[in-house]
Design an enzyme around this catalytic site. Structure first.
Site, PDB file in Angstrom:
ATOM      1  N   GLU A   1      48.323  77.601  68.019  1.00  0.00           N
ATOM      2  CA  GLU A   1      47.482  78.436  67.157  1.00  0.00           C
ATOM      3  C   GLU A   1      47.795  78.187  65.689  1.00  0.00           C
ATOM      4  O   GLU A   1      46.890  78.100  64.846  1.00  0.00           O
ATOM      5  CB  GLU A   1      47.693  79.923  67.486  1.00  0.00           C
ATOM      6  CG  GLU A   1      47.249  80.308  68.883  1.00  0.00           C
ATOM      7  CD  GLU A   1      47.379  81.813  69.133  1.00  0.00           C
ATOM      8  OE1 GLU A   1      47.047  82.608  68.234  1.00  0.00           O
ATOM      9  OE2 GLU A   1      47.811  82.198  70.238  1.00  0.00           O
TER      10      GLU A   1
ATOM     11  N   ILE B   1      38.238  96.036  68.983  1.00  0.00           N
ATOM     12  CA  ILE B   1      36.887  95.518  69.196  1.00  0.00           C
ATOM     13  C   ILE B   1      35.981  96.067  68.095  1.00  0.00           C
ATOM     14  O   ILE B   1      36.015  97.271  67.802  1.00  0.00           O
ATOM     15  CB  ILE B   1      36.367  95.909  70.586  1.00  0.00           C
ATOM     16  CG1 ILE B   1      37.222  95.237  71.669  1.00  0.00           C
ATOM     17  CG2 ILE B   1      34.904  95.543  70.741  1.00  0.00           C
ATOM     18  CD1 ILE B   1      36.929  95.720  73.075  1.00  0.00           C
ATOM     19  N   LEU B   2      35.196  95.198  67.492  1.00  0.00           N
ATOM     20  CA  LEU B   2      34.363  95.569  66.341  1.00  0.00           C
ATOM     21  C   LEU B   2      32.946  95.923  66.786  1.00  0.00           C
ATOM     22  O   LEU B   2      32.383  95.296  67.688  1.00  0.00           O
ATOM     23  CB  LEU B   2      34.341  94.419  65.329  1.00  0.00           C
ATOM     24  CG  LEU B   2      35.724  94.141  64.711  1.00  0.00           C
ATOM     25  CD1 LEU B   2      35.772  92.753  64.088  1.00  0.00           C
ATOM     26  CD2 LEU B   2      36.092  95.211  63.690  1.00  0.00           C
TER      27      LEU B   2
ATOM     28  N   HIS C   1      41.464  83.229  69.704  1.00  0.00           N
ATOM     29  CA  HIS C   1      41.679  83.884  70.994  1.00  0.00           C
ATOM     30  C   HIS C   1      42.586  82.990  71.834  1.00  0.00           C
ATOM     31  O   HIS C   1      42.333  81.794  71.982  1.00  0.00           O
ATOM     32  CB  HIS C   1      40.340  84.092  71.703  1.00  0.00           C
ATOM     33  CG  HIS C   1      40.506  84.744  73.041  1.00  0.00           C
ATOM     34  ND1 HIS C   1      40.766  86.086  73.174  1.00  0.00           N
ATOM     35  CD2 HIS C   1      40.481  84.243  74.294  1.00  0.00           C
ATOM     36  CE1 HIS C   1      40.888  86.377  74.460  1.00  0.00           C
ATOM     37  NE2 HIS C   1      40.717  85.279  75.161  1.00  0.00           N
TER      38      HIS C   1
ATOM     39  N   SER D   1      51.832  86.128  62.460  1.00  0.00           N
ATOM     40  CA  SER D   1      52.300  84.740  62.329  1.00  0.00           C
ATOM     41  C   SER D   1      51.133  83.784  62.092  1.00  0.00           C
ATOM     42  O   SER D   1      51.286  82.790  61.365  1.00  0.00           O
ATOM     43  CB  SER D   1      53.124  84.327  63.548  1.00  0.00           C
ATOM     44  OG  SER D   1      52.323  84.194  64.696  1.00  0.00           O
TER      45      SER D   1
ATOM     46  N   ASP E   1      34.509  87.814  72.484  1.00  0.00           N
ATOM     47  CA  ASP E   1      35.070  86.496  72.784  1.00  0.00           C
ATOM     48  C   ASP E   1      34.031  85.519  73.342  1.00  0.00           C
ATOM     49  O   ASP E   1      34.370  84.646  74.153  1.00  0.00           O
ATOM     50  CB  ASP E   1      36.260  86.616  73.758  1.00  0.00           C
ATOM     51  CG  ASP E   1      37.462  87.311  73.115  1.00  0.00           C
ATOM     52  OD1 ASP E   1      37.625  87.199  71.892  1.00  0.00           O
ATOM     53  OD2 ASP E   1      38.232  87.952  73.843  1.00  0.00           O
TER      54      ASP E   1
END
Ligand code: NHR
Ligand code: GAR
Length: 198
Positions: free
Chosen positions: A178, A96-97, A113, A13, A149
């Site tokens: 958001e 997670i990168l 976030h 979304s 984050d």
């Protein structure tokens, strides 16, 4: 042309809100920018169909098919690099990168976030905010760094936490914000390539 690549894992979304804003606010003419591709780590991500209806290229890099995070991130980077992105946008992306991936896109990788960072990094943010007795919650757009984050904050919005809130009702209130904030933050980034709007 500045290419934007959006990474998703689910419903998409936020991605859809960004795509709609790009069309409505004519990012192609104003910023010479376009959404070049939407990439998911999950084949079943609903956002892929939404992107396709807007004529945007889609791809899936299924994380489960890779033995390590490094191998997944290398495959993901190959797909992303094919679009020569000026900006890579995480929008509900749930993996997670690795430092290798983050370093490759340093300064052009952002995330949304669903908490008021630095409060509640990581997962299950809404329940944690309720459990902590917070009276406000919110959302943060930030640059992605190797520390989860914790990158520089670009924009935030605040919502109230109401007495009868569940994680689901709070998440819905945050998600509505958001959808406003992320397109604005990206437009700010495209306008002056810093993104600070608040
Ligand atoms: N990668 C880096 N290096 N830094 C950040 O700030 C990142 C990131 C990758 C994703 C989004 C983030 C969020 O907004 C994000 C920020 C996934 C997890 C997680 O624990 C945590 C935070 C975020 C995204 N993921 C699990 C994992 O093992 C998998 C969970 C699942 O598949 O449902 O990767 O909250
Ligand atoms: C959004 O609330 C986003 O902030 C959050 O997941 C939702 C995705 O919704 N992201 C994270 O929790 C990242 N760990 P969407 O797929 O409909 O945009």
């Amino acid at each position: 042309m500045k290419n934007i690549v959006i990474l998703i894992s689910g419903g998409g979304s936020n991605m859809a809100a960004i795509v709609r804003a790009a069309e409505r606010d004519r990012w192609a003419e104003r910023f010479s920018a376009r959404i070049a591709a939407v990439v998911s780590n999950k084949p079943e991500a609903g956002g892929l169909a939404i992107a396709a209806t807007h004529g945007i290229a889609t791809a899936v890099v299924p994380h489960k098919e890779f033995p390590t995070r490094e191998a997944f991130d290398e495959a993901l980077a190959k797909v992303v690099d094919a679009h020569a992105p000026a900006l890579v946008v995480l929008a509900g992306f749930m993996r997670i990168l690795t430092p290798g991936f983050v370093g490759r896109y340093a300064g052009r990788l952002i995330n949304i976030h669903p908490s008021l960072l630095p409060a509640f990094p990581g997962l299950h943010t809404h329940q944690r905010a309720i459990d902590a007795g917070c009276k406000v919650a919110g959302v943060t757009v930030h640059q992605v760094t190797t520390e989860l984050d914790h990158g520089p904050i670009l924009a935030q919005a605040v919502v109230p936490v109401l007495p009868d809130d569940t994680a689901a009702t709070l998440a819905g209130r945050v998600l509505a914000q958001e959808h406003q904030l992320y397109p604005r933050a990206i437009a700010g980034w495209l306008a002056d390539t810093s993104g600070h709007i608040l």
